[in-house]
Design a protein around this motif. Structure first.
Motif, PDB file in Angstrom:
ATOM      1  N   TYR A  24      -3.956   3.235   0.073  1.00 41.28           N
ATOM      2  CA  TYR A  24      -5.130   3.947   0.594  1.00 41.28           C
ATOM      3  C   TYR A  24      -5.068   4.273   2.081  1.00 41.28           C
ATOM      4  CZ  TYR A  24      -6.911   2.606  -3.949  1.00 41.28           C
ATOM      5  OH  TYR A  24      -7.070   2.462  -5.300  1.00 41.28           O
ATOM      6  N   SER A  25      -3.969   3.924   2.755  1.00 36.96           N
ATOM      7  CA  SER A  25      -3.873   4.101   4.197  1.00 36.96           C
ATOM      8  C   SER A  25      -5.127   3.568   4.901  1.00 36.96           C
ATOM      9  CB  SER A  25      -3.637   5.580   4.566  1.00 36.96           C
ATOM     10  OG  SER A  25      -3.307   5.675   5.947  1.00 36.96           O
TER      11      SER A  25
ATOM     12  N   TYR B  36      -2.149  -3.680   5.944  1.00 36.26           N
ATOM     13  CA  TYR B  36      -2.235  -2.228   5.772  1.00 36.26           C
ATOM     14  C   TYR B  36      -2.018  -1.951   4.287  1.00 36.26           C
ATOM     15  CZ  TYR B  36      -0.849   2.714   5.930  1.00 36.26           C
ATOM     16  OH  TYR B  36      -0.750   4.067   5.710  1.00 36.26           O
TER      17      TYR B  36
ATOM     18  N   VAL C 169       2.550  -4.444   5.598  1.00 35.43           N
ATOM     19  CA  VAL C 169       2.228  -3.366   4.647  1.00 35.43           C
ATOM     20  C   VAL C 169       2.182  -3.986   3.259  1.00 35.43           C
ATOM     21  CG1 VAL C 169       3.064  -1.201   3.629  1.00 35.43           C
ATOM     22  CG2 VAL C 169       3.374  -1.637   6.094  1.00 35.43           C
TER      23      VAL C 169
ATOM     24  N   GLU D  70      -5.462   9.714   7.340  1.00 35.97           N
ATOM     25  CA  GLU D  70      -4.320   8.804   7.185  1.00 35.97           C
ATOM     26  C   GLU D  70      -4.033   8.142   8.522  1.00 35.97           C
ATOM     27  OE1 GLU D  70      -0.451   9.413   5.017  1.00 35.97           O
ATOM     28  OE2 GLU D  70      -1.648  11.037   4.115  1.00 35.97           O
TER      29      GLU D  70
ATOM     30  N   ILE E 223      -6.657  10.985   2.770  1.00 34.09           N
ATOM     31  CA  ILE E 223      -6.408  10.163   1.580  1.00 34.09           C
ATOM     32  C   ILE E 223      -7.735   9.494   1.203  1.00 34.09           C
ATOM     33  CG2 ILE E 223      -5.443   8.324   3.090  1.00 34.09           C
ATOM     34  CD1 ILE E 223      -3.592   7.621   0.669  1.00 34.09           C
TER      35      ILE E 223
ATOM     36  N   SER F 242      -1.007   0.363   1.635  1.00 34.79           N
ATOM     37  CA  SER F 242      -0.286   1.644   1.579  1.00 34.79           C
ATOM     38  C   SER F 242      -0.901   2.589   0.547  1.00 34.79           C
ATOM     39  CB  SER F 242       1.202   1.406   1.297  1.00 34.79           C
ATOM     40  OG  SER F 242       1.368   0.500   0.239  1.00 34.79           O
TER      41      SER F 242
ATOM     42  N   ASP G 234       1.376  -3.099  -0.938  1.00 36.86           N
ATOM     43  CA  ASP G 234       1.178  -2.000  -1.896  1.00 36.86           C
ATOM     44  C   ASP G 234       0.213  -2.363  -3.024  1.00 36.86           C
ATOM     45  OD1 ASP G 234       2.635  -3.755  -3.359  1.00 36.86           O
ATOM     46  OD2 ASP G 234       4.284  -2.386  -3.843  1.00 36.86           O
TER      47      ASP G 234
ATOM     48  N   THR H  28     -10.153   4.577  11.425  1.00 36.69           N
ATOM     49  CA  THR H  28      -9.580   3.646  10.437  1.00 36.69           C
ATOM     50  C   THR H  28     -10.670   3.091   9.528  1.00 36.69           C
ATOM     51  OG1 THR H  28      -7.850   2.965  11.990  1.00 36.69           O
ATOM     52  CG2 THR H  28      -8.304   1.468  10.146  1.00 36.69           C
TER      53      THR H  28
ATOM     54  N   GLU I  65      -1.632   5.268  11.009  1.00 35.19           N
ATOM     55  CA  GLU I  65      -0.337   4.604  11.218  1.00 35.19           C
ATOM     56  C   GLU I  65      -0.515   3.115  10.928  1.00 35.19           C
ATOM     57  OE1 GLU I  65       2.048   6.359  14.275  1.00 35.19           O
ATOM     58  OE2 GLU I  65       1.488   7.795  12.676  1.00 35.19           O
ATOM     59  N   VAL I  66       0.590   2.460  10.606  1.00 36.21           N
ATOM     60  CA  VAL I  66       0.536   1.006  10.431  1.00 36.21           C
ATOM     61  C   VAL I  66       0.460   0.366  11.825  1.00 36.21           C
ATOM     62  CG1 VAL I  66       1.666  -1.021   9.451  1.00 36.21           C
ATOM     63  CG2 VAL I  66       2.025   1.242   8.398  1.00 36.21           C
TER      64      VAL I  66
END
Ligand code: OVM
Length: 405
Positions: A49-50, A45, A16, A7, A2, A47, A18, A313, A9-10
Protein backbone atom coordinates in the motif's frame (compact mmCIF):
# COMPACT_ATOMS: atom_id res chain seq x y z
CA UNK A 1 -1.27 7.16 -6.50
CA UNK A 2 -1.99 3.94 -4.67
CA UNK A 3 -5.34 3.30 -2.92
CA UNK A 4 -6.10 6.99 -3.32
CA UNK A 5 -2.95 8.35 -1.70
CA UNK A 6 0.50 9.50 -2.78
CA UNK A 7 3.20 6.86 -3.22
CA UNK A 8 5.99 7.41 -0.69
CA UNK A 9 9.68 6.51 -0.45
CA UNK A 10 10.81 4.00 2.15
CA UNK A 11 12.15 6.11 5.07
CA UNK A 12 15.74 5.33 6.13
CA UNK A 13 15.97 2.45 8.59
CA UNK A 14 12.39 1.30 8.11
CA UNK A 15 11.91 -2.36 7.15
CA UNK A 16 9.90 -3.15 4.02
CA UNK A 17 7.15 -5.71 4.60
CA UNK A 18 4.97 -7.28 1.92
CA UNK A 19 2.20 -8.44 4.27
CA UNK A 20 -1.36 -7.46 3.38
CA UNK A 21 -2.96 -6.42 6.70
CA UNK A 22 -6.33 -6.40 4.92
CA UNK A 23 -6.12 -10.02 3.78
CA UNK A 24 -9.23 -11.75 5.22
CA UNK A 25 -6.97 -14.45 6.73
CA UNK A 26 -4.97 -11.80 8.63
CA UNK A 27 -8.12 -9.95 9.66
CA UNK A 28 -9.69 -13.13 11.00
CA UNK A 29 -6.66 -14.15 13.05
CA UNK A 30 -4.40 -11.10 13.46
CA UNK A 31 -2.22 -12.11 16.44
CA UNK A 32 0.83 -13.25 14.42
CA UNK A 33 0.63 -10.13 12.25
CA UNK A 34 0.39 -7.93 15.37
CA UNK A 35 3.43 -9.63 16.98
CA UNK A 36 5.53 -9.42 13.82
CA UNK A 37 4.59 -5.78 13.27
CA UNK A 38 5.77 -4.88 16.79
CA UNK A 39 8.93 -6.98 16.44
CA UNK A 40 10.02 -5.28 13.19
CA UNK A 41 10.42 -1.87 14.79
CA UNK A 42 8.54 1.34 15.53
CA UNK A 43 7.35 1.54 11.91
CA UNK A 44 7.25 -0.73 8.86
CA UNK A 45 6.79 0.22 5.22
CA UNK A 46 3.91 -1.77 3.71
CA UNK A 47 4.91 -2.36 0.10
CA UNK A 48 1.37 -3.45 -0.82
CA UNK A 49 0.00 0.00 0.00
CA UNK A 50 3.01 2.34 0.07
CA UNK A 51 2.11 3.35 3.61
CA UNK A 52 3.69 3.13 7.04
CA UNK A 53 2.24 1.05 9.86
CA UNK A 54 2.93 1.12 13.60
CA UNK A 55 1.86 -1.36 16.27
CA UNK A 56 4.00 -0.60 19.31
CA UNK A 57 2.14 1.15 22.11
CA UNK A 58 4.26 4.32 22.30
CA UNK A 59 4.36 5.26 18.61
CA UNK A 60 0.77 4.23 17.96
CA UNK A 61 -0.40 6.49 20.76
CA UNK A 62 1.84 9.35 19.63
CA UNK A 63 0.69 9.28 16.01
CA UNK A 64 -2.94 8.66 16.86
CA UNK A 65 -3.29 11.52 19.31
CA UNK A 66 -1.18 14.21 17.62
CA UNK A 67 -3.87 15.89 15.54
CA UNK A 68 -1.60 18.73 14.42
CA UNK A 69 1.01 16.62 12.63
CA UNK A 70 -1.21 13.60 11.87
CA UNK A 71 -4.49 14.95 10.62
CA UNK A 72 -7.90 13.32 10.25
CA UNK A 73 -9.21 15.76 7.61
CA UNK A 74 -7.40 13.82 4.87
CA UNK A 75 -9.38 10.71 5.85
CA UNK A 76 -8.75 8.05 8.49
CA UNK A 77 -8.46 5.31 5.90
CA UNK A 78 -5.99 4.70 3.08
CA UNK A 79 -7.62 7.26 0.81
CA UNK A 80 -6.27 10.84 0.99
CA UNK A 81 -9.29 13.15 0.84
CA UNK A 82 -7.07 15.98 -0.43
CA UNK A 83 -6.44 13.90 -3.57
CA UNK A 84 -9.60 11.86 -4.08
CA UNK A 85 -13.31 12.25 -3.50
CA UNK A 86 -14.50 10.10 -0.54
CA UNK A 87 -17.40 7.64 -0.98
CA UNK A 88 -19.74 9.81 1.12
CA UNK A 89 -19.66 13.43 2.34
CA UNK A 90 -16.99 13.31 5.08
CA UNK A 91 -18.03 13.04 8.71
CA UNK A 92 -18.00 16.51 10.29
CA UNK A 93 -16.51 15.14 13.51
CA UNK A 94 -14.33 12.12 12.57
CA UNK A 95 -12.84 13.44 9.34
CA UNK A 96 -12.10 17.06 10.29
CA UNK A 97 -9.49 18.92 12.34
CA UNK A 98 -9.66 21.83 14.79
CA UNK A 99 -10.90 24.50 14.89
CA UNK A 100 -14.00 23.17 13.10
CA UNK A 101 -13.79 19.86 14.96
CA UNK A 102 -13.92 21.63 18.32
CA UNK A 103 -17.38 22.99 17.58
CA UNK A 104 -18.99 19.79 16.27
CA UNK A 105 -17.33 17.66 18.92
CA UNK A 106 -18.77 19.88 21.68
CA UNK A 107 -22.30 19.32 20.38
CA UNK A 108 -22.03 15.55 20.10
CA UNK A 109 -20.26 15.37 23.47
CA UNK A 110 -23.17 17.17 25.08
CA UNK A 111 -25.67 14.75 23.52
CA UNK A 112 -23.70 11.76 24.84
CA UNK A 113 -22.74 13.32 28.21
CA UNK A 114 -22.39 11.26 31.41
CA UNK A 115 -25.69 12.79 32.60
CA UNK A 116 -27.56 11.89 29.38
CA UNK A 117 -26.19 8.35 29.52
CA UNK A 118 -26.81 8.08 33.28
CA UNK A 119 -30.50 8.69 32.64
CA UNK A 120 -30.54 5.63 30.34
CA UNK A 121 -28.82 3.17 32.63
CA UNK A 122 -31.99 1.77 34.18
CA UNK A 123 -33.52 1.16 30.73
CA UNK A 124 -30.29 -0.48 29.58
CA UNK A 125 -30.24 -2.75 32.66
CA UNK A 126 -33.86 -3.79 32.22
CA UNK A 127 -33.33 -4.62 28.55
CA UNK A 128 -30.20 -6.63 29.40
CA UNK A 129 -31.95 -8.58 32.17
CA UNK A 130 -34.84 -9.44 29.88
CA UNK A 131 -32.57 -10.54 27.04
CA UNK A 132 -30.39 -12.72 29.29
CA UNK A 133 -33.54 -14.37 30.73
CA UNK A 134 -34.70 -15.22 27.22
CA UNK A 135 -31.29 -16.64 26.30
CA UNK A 136 -31.20 -18.76 29.48
CA UNK A 137 -34.57 -20.13 28.45
CA UNK A 138 -33.08 -21.16 25.10
CA UNK A 139 -29.93 -22.61 26.65
CA UNK A 140 -27.94 -22.89 23.41
CA UNK A 141 -28.03 -19.95 21.01
CA UNK A 142 -26.12 -18.01 18.36
CA UNK A 143 -24.53 -15.27 20.46
CA UNK A 144 -23.59 -12.88 17.64
CA UNK A 145 -27.06 -12.69 16.19
CA UNK A 146 -29.12 -13.24 19.33
CA UNK A 147 -27.10 -11.17 21.80
CA UNK A 148 -24.30 -9.06 20.28
CA UNK A 149 -26.48 -7.72 17.45
CA UNK A 150 -29.83 -7.81 19.21
CA UNK A 151 -28.88 -5.78 22.28
CA UNK A 152 -27.34 -2.64 20.71
CA UNK A 153 -29.86 -2.58 17.87
CA UNK A 154 -32.62 -2.61 20.49
CA UNK A 155 -31.35 -0.01 22.98
CA UNK A 156 -29.25 2.32 20.81
CA UNK A 157 -31.81 3.42 18.15
CA UNK A 158 -34.19 4.06 21.05
CA UNK A 159 -31.57 6.20 22.84
CA UNK A 160 -30.95 8.18 19.63
CA UNK A 161 -34.70 8.64 19.28
CA UNK A 162 -35.24 6.89 15.95
CA UNK A 163 -38.90 6.38 15.17
CA UNK A 164 -38.13 3.57 12.76
CA UNK A 165 -35.78 0.70 13.57
CA UNK A 166 -34.23 -1.54 10.95
CA UNK A 167 -31.64 -3.82 12.54
CA UNK A 168 -30.29 -5.16 9.25
CA UNK A 169 -29.74 -1.74 7.71
CA UNK A 170 -28.08 -0.34 10.86
CA UNK A 171 -25.64 -3.27 11.00
CA UNK A 172 -24.97 -3.12 7.25
CA UNK A 173 -24.28 0.63 7.36
CA UNK A 174 -21.71 0.02 10.11
CA UNK A 175 -20.13 -2.65 7.93
CA UNK A 176 -19.91 -0.09 5.10
CA UNK A 177 -18.38 2.82 7.01
CA UNK A 178 -15.82 0.64 8.73
CA UNK A 179 -14.78 -1.31 5.64
CA UNK A 180 -14.47 2.03 3.79
CA UNK A 181 -11.46 2.78 6.03
CA UNK A 182 -9.50 0.08 4.19
CA UNK A 183 -8.37 -0.53 0.62
CA UNK A 184 -10.66 -1.13 -2.33
CA UNK A 185 -10.71 -4.90 -1.71
CA UNK A 186 -13.46 -7.48 -1.97
CA UNK A 187 -14.58 -6.87 1.61
CA UNK A 188 -15.09 -3.20 0.89
CA UNK A 189 -16.81 -3.82 -2.43
CA UNK A 190 -19.19 -6.39 -0.91
CA UNK A 191 -20.12 -4.01 1.90
CA UNK A 192 -20.55 -1.08 -0.53
CA UNK A 193 -22.85 -3.14 -2.75
CA UNK A 194 -25.56 -2.70 -0.09
CA UNK A 195 -25.29 1.10 -0.33
CA UNK A 196 -28.26 1.77 -2.62
CA UNK A 197 -30.56 0.00 -0.16
CA UNK A 198 -28.95 1.20 3.08
CA UNK A 199 -27.66 4.76 2.57
CA UNK A 200 -30.94 6.51 1.64
CA UNK A 201 -32.67 4.87 4.62
CA UNK A 202 -29.90 6.01 7.01
CA UNK A 203 -29.94 9.59 5.66
CA UNK A 204 -33.72 9.69 6.04
CA UNK A 205 -33.53 8.70 9.74
CA UNK A 206 -31.15 11.62 10.41
CA UNK A 207 -33.79 14.25 9.56
CA UNK A 208 -35.25 16.29 12.42
CA UNK A 209 -38.85 15.25 11.76
CA UNK A 210 -37.87 11.58 11.87
CA UNK A 211 -36.55 11.85 15.43
CA UNK A 212 -38.45 11.70 18.70
CA UNK A 213 -38.53 14.86 20.88
CA UNK A 214 -36.22 13.15 23.36
CA UNK A 215 -32.92 11.40 22.77
CA UNK A 216 -29.39 12.03 21.54
CA UNK A 217 -30.77 13.20 18.17
CA UNK A 218 -33.05 15.78 19.81
CA UNK A 219 -30.15 17.22 21.81
CA UNK A 220 -28.14 17.60 18.61
CA UNK A 221 -31.04 19.36 16.85
CA UNK A 222 -31.45 21.62 19.91
CA UNK A 223 -27.94 22.92 19.17
CA UNK A 224 -29.16 23.79 15.67
CA UNK A 225 -32.23 25.55 17.08
CA UNK A 226 -29.87 27.55 19.32
CA UNK A 227 -27.83 28.62 16.28
CA UNK A 228 -24.68 26.77 17.33
CA UNK A 229 -24.68 24.58 14.21
CA UNK A 230 -26.91 24.43 11.13
CA UNK A 231 -29.78 21.97 10.64
CA UNK A 232 -27.72 20.26 7.98
CA UNK A 233 -24.81 19.85 10.39
CA UNK A 234 -27.20 18.42 12.98
CA UNK A 235 -28.28 15.79 10.47
CA UNK A 236 -24.64 14.96 9.76
CA UNK A 237 -23.92 14.50 13.47
CA UNK A 238 -26.88 12.14 13.79
CA UNK A 239 -25.36 10.27 10.84
CA UNK A 240 -22.15 9.97 12.89
CA UNK A 241 -24.10 8.34 15.73
CA UNK A 242 -25.57 5.80 13.34
CA UNK A 243 -22.17 5.24 11.69
CA UNK A 244 -20.13 4.64 14.81
CA UNK A 245 -22.60 3.45 17.42
CA UNK A 246 -23.76 0.08 16.15
CA UNK A 247 -21.09 -2.18 14.65
CA UNK A 248 -18.58 -1.19 17.35
CA UNK A 249 -20.84 -2.28 20.23
CA UNK A 250 -21.96 -5.36 18.29
CA UNK A 251 -18.28 -6.30 17.97
CA UNK A 252 -17.35 -5.74 21.61
CA UNK A 253 -20.34 -7.64 23.03
CA UNK A 254 -19.64 -10.68 20.88
CA UNK A 255 -15.97 -10.57 21.86
CA UNK A 256 -16.79 -10.16 25.56
CA UNK A 257 -18.85 -13.33 25.45
CA UNK A 258 -16.08 -15.15 23.60
CA UNK A 259 -13.54 -14.01 26.23
CA UNK A 260 -15.73 -15.23 29.10
CA UNK A 261 -16.61 -18.52 27.41
CA UNK A 262 -12.97 -19.29 26.72
CA UNK A 263 -11.71 -18.15 30.16
CA UNK A 264 -14.01 -19.83 32.71
CA UNK A 265 -11.75 -18.84 35.60
CA UNK A 266 -12.28 -15.19 34.70
CA UNK A 267 -16.03 -15.74 34.45
CA UNK A 268 -15.94 -17.23 37.97
CA UNK A 269 -14.27 -14.05 39.22
CA UNK A 270 -16.96 -11.95 37.54
CA UNK A 271 -19.77 -14.02 39.06
CA UNK A 272 -18.20 -13.76 42.51
CA UNK A 273 -18.17 -9.96 42.14
CA UNK A 274 -20.54 -8.64 39.45
CA UNK A 275 -19.15 -5.14 40.05
CA UNK A 276 -16.18 -6.30 38.00
CA UNK A 277 -18.44 -6.07 34.91
CA UNK A 278 -17.00 -2.68 33.97
CA UNK A 279 -13.47 -4.06 34.17
CA UNK A 280 -14.40 -7.17 32.21
CA UNK A 281 -15.74 -4.82 29.53
CA UNK A 282 -12.59 -2.68 29.59
CA UNK A 283 -10.32 -5.71 29.40
CA UNK A 284 -12.36 -7.02 26.45
CA UNK A 285 -11.68 -3.71 24.71
CA UNK A 286 -7.95 -4.01 25.31
CA UNK A 287 -7.72 -7.72 24.57
CA UNK A 288 -9.81 -7.78 21.37
CA UNK A 289 -9.65 -4.18 19.99
CA UNK A 290 -13.04 -4.01 18.22
CA UNK A 291 -11.61 -1.21 16.05
CA UNK A 292 -8.28 -2.76 15.04
CA UNK A 293 -6.87 -0.12 12.67
CA UNK A 294 -7.47 3.51 11.75
CA UNK A 295 -5.12 5.69 9.72
CA UNK A 296 -3.79 9.21 10.02
CA UNK A 297 -2.10 11.35 7.34
CA UNK A 298 1.13 13.26 7.97
CA UNK A 299 0.31 16.87 7.12
CA UNK A 300 3.96 18.02 7.46
CA UNK A 301 7.42 16.47 7.13
CA UNK A 302 8.10 15.15 10.61
CA UNK A 303 9.86 12.53 12.70
CA UNK A 304 8.68 9.93 15.22
CA UNK A 305 11.15 7.77 17.20
CA UNK A 306 13.91 8.77 14.81
CA UNK A 307 11.93 7.83 11.67
CA UNK A 308 11.43 10.54 9.03
CA UNK A 309 7.82 10.70 7.91
CA UNK A 310 7.12 12.74 4.80
CA UNK A 311 4.08 14.95 4.27
CA UNK A 312 1.29 12.96 2.63
CA UNK A 313 2.28 9.66 4.27
CA UNK A 314 -0.56 7.45 5.38
CA UNK A 315 0.16 5.78 8.72
CA UNK A 316 -1.84 2.72 9.75
CA UNK A 317 -2.23 2.93 13.52
CA UNK A 318 -2.74 -0.69 14.47
CA UNK A 319 -4.62 -0.27 17.74
CA UNK A 320 -5.06 -4.02 18.07
CA UNK A 321 -1.28 -4.52 18.09
CA UNK A 322 -0.61 -1.66 20.52
CA UNK A 323 -3.16 -3.07 22.98
CA UNK A 324 -1.20 -6.35 23.07
CA UNK A 325 2.28 -4.81 23.25
CA UNK A 326 4.08 -6.83 25.94
CA UNK A 327 6.51 -3.98 26.61
CA UNK A 328 3.55 -1.94 27.84
CA UNK A 329 1.18 -4.62 29.18
CA UNK A 330 2.51 -7.35 31.50
CA UNK A 331 1.27 -10.74 30.24
CA UNK A 332 -0.40 -8.90 27.37
CA UNK A 333 -1.79 -12.08 25.84
CA UNK A 334 -3.79 -12.98 28.98
CA UNK A 335 -7.43 -11.94 29.35
CA UNK A 336 -7.43 -10.71 32.95
CA UNK A 337 -10.41 -8.80 34.33
CA UNK A 338 -8.37 -7.79 37.37
CA UNK A 339 -5.94 -5.82 35.22
CA UNK A 340 -7.77 -2.44 34.98
CA UNK A 341 -6.17 -1.55 31.64
CA UNK A 342 -6.14 2.25 31.84
CA UNK A 343 -4.68 3.84 28.72
CA UNK A 344 -5.63 1.12 26.25
CA UNK A 345 -6.12 2.47 22.74
CA UNK A 346 -9.31 0.61 21.80
CA UNK A 347 -11.28 3.86 22.09
CA UNK A 348 -8.50 5.91 20.52
CA UNK A 349 -6.69 8.73 22.30
CA UNK A 350 -6.61 12.52 22.17
CA UNK A 351 -9.19 14.88 20.70
CA UNK A 352 -10.75 12.20 18.47
CA UNK A 353 -11.09 9.63 21.29
CA UNK A 354 -14.41 7.78 21.10
CA UNK A 355 -17.15 10.28 21.92
CA UNK A 356 -19.65 7.46 22.49
CA UNK A 357 -17.61 5.67 25.12
CA UNK A 358 -20.08 6.44 27.92
CA UNK A 359 -22.84 4.82 25.90
CA UNK A 360 -20.68 1.83 24.98
CA UNK A 361 -19.67 1.27 28.60
CA UNK A 362 -23.25 1.59 29.81
CA UNK A 363 -24.34 -1.07 27.30
CA UNK A 364 -21.43 -3.36 28.11
CA UNK A 365 -21.86 -3.06 31.87
CA UNK A 366 -25.58 -3.69 31.63
CA UNK A 367 -25.11 -6.88 29.62
CA UNK A 368 -22.14 -8.24 31.57
CA UNK A 369 -23.80 -7.47 34.92
CA UNK A 370 -26.96 -9.33 33.88
CA UNK A 371 -24.85 -12.29 32.75
CA UNK A 372 -22.83 -12.25 35.99
CA UNK A 373 -26.01 -12.25 38.08
CA UNK A 374 -28.04 -14.81 36.19
CA UNK A 375 -25.75 -17.21 34.31
CA UNK A 376 -23.95 -20.06 36.08
CA UNK A 377 -21.78 -21.22 33.18
CA UNK A 378 -20.99 -20.18 29.60
CA UNK A 379 -19.70 -22.81 27.19
CA UNK A 380 -18.81 -22.70 23.54
CA UNK A 381 -21.31 -24.85 21.64
CA UNK A 382 -19.35 -24.80 18.39
CA UNK A 383 -16.44 -23.17 16.63
CA UNK A 384 -16.30 -19.34 16.80
CA UNK A 385 -16.04 -17.79 13.33
CA UNK A 386 -14.58 -14.30 12.83
CA UNK A 387 -16.00 -11.74 10.42
CA UNK A 388 -13.17 -9.98 8.57
CA UNK A 389 -13.66 -6.23 8.14
CA UNK A 390 -11.11 -3.58 7.14
CA UNK A 391 -11.27 -1.84 10.53
CA UNK A 392 -13.58 -3.84 12.83
CA UNK A 393 -12.49 -7.04 14.56
CA UNK A 394 -15.67 -8.96 15.29
CA UNK A 395 -17.15 -12.42 15.34
CA UNK A 396 -19.53 -13.62 12.66
CA UNK A 397 -20.76 -16.61 14.65
CA UNK A 398 -20.45 -17.70 18.26
CA UNK A 399 -22.59 -20.65 19.32
CA UNK A 400 -22.77 -20.78 23.13
CA UNK A 401 -24.69 -22.46 25.93
CA UNK A 402 -25.86 -20.59 29.03
CA UNK A 403 -26.72 -22.65 32.10
CA UNK A 404 -28.72 -21.00 34.85
CA UNK A 405 -28.02 -20.98 38.54
C1 OVM B 1 -18.56 9.25 11.86
C2 OVM B 1 -17.76 8.13 12.47
C3 OVM B 1 -17.17 8.29 13.71
C4 OVM B 1 -16.39 7.29 14.27
C5 OVM B 1 -16.21 6.11 13.57
C6 OVM B 1 -16.80 5.97 12.34
C7 OVM B 1 -15.79 4.79 10.60
C8 OVM B 1 -17.57 6.97 11.79
O1 OVM B 1 -18.52 10.35 12.39
O2 OVM B 1 -19.21 9.03 10.84
O3 OVM B 1 -16.61 4.81 11.67
Amino acid sequence: MIEGHKEIEVPAGVPVWDVDPYDPAVLSDPSDYYAELRAKGPFVYLSTYSALACGRYEETKEVFSDWERFVSSRGVGLQDFSLEEPWRPPSIVLEVDPPYHTKTRAVIERALSPKAVGDLKETFREAAGKLVDELLEKGTFEAVEELAETYPTTVFPEAVGLRENDRRRLVDYGEMVFSAIGPDNELRRNAMAKGPDVVPWIMEQCQRERLKPEGFGATIYAAAAAGEITEEEAGMLVRSLLSAGVDTTVAVLGSALWCLASNPGQFDLLKADPKLARWAFEETLRYTSPVHTFCRTANVDTEVSGVRIAEGTKVLCVLGAANLDESHWPEADKFDIGRRPAGHLALGAGIHGCVGQNVARAEGEAVLTAIANKVESIELAGQPVWRPNNSIHALARLPVTFRGA
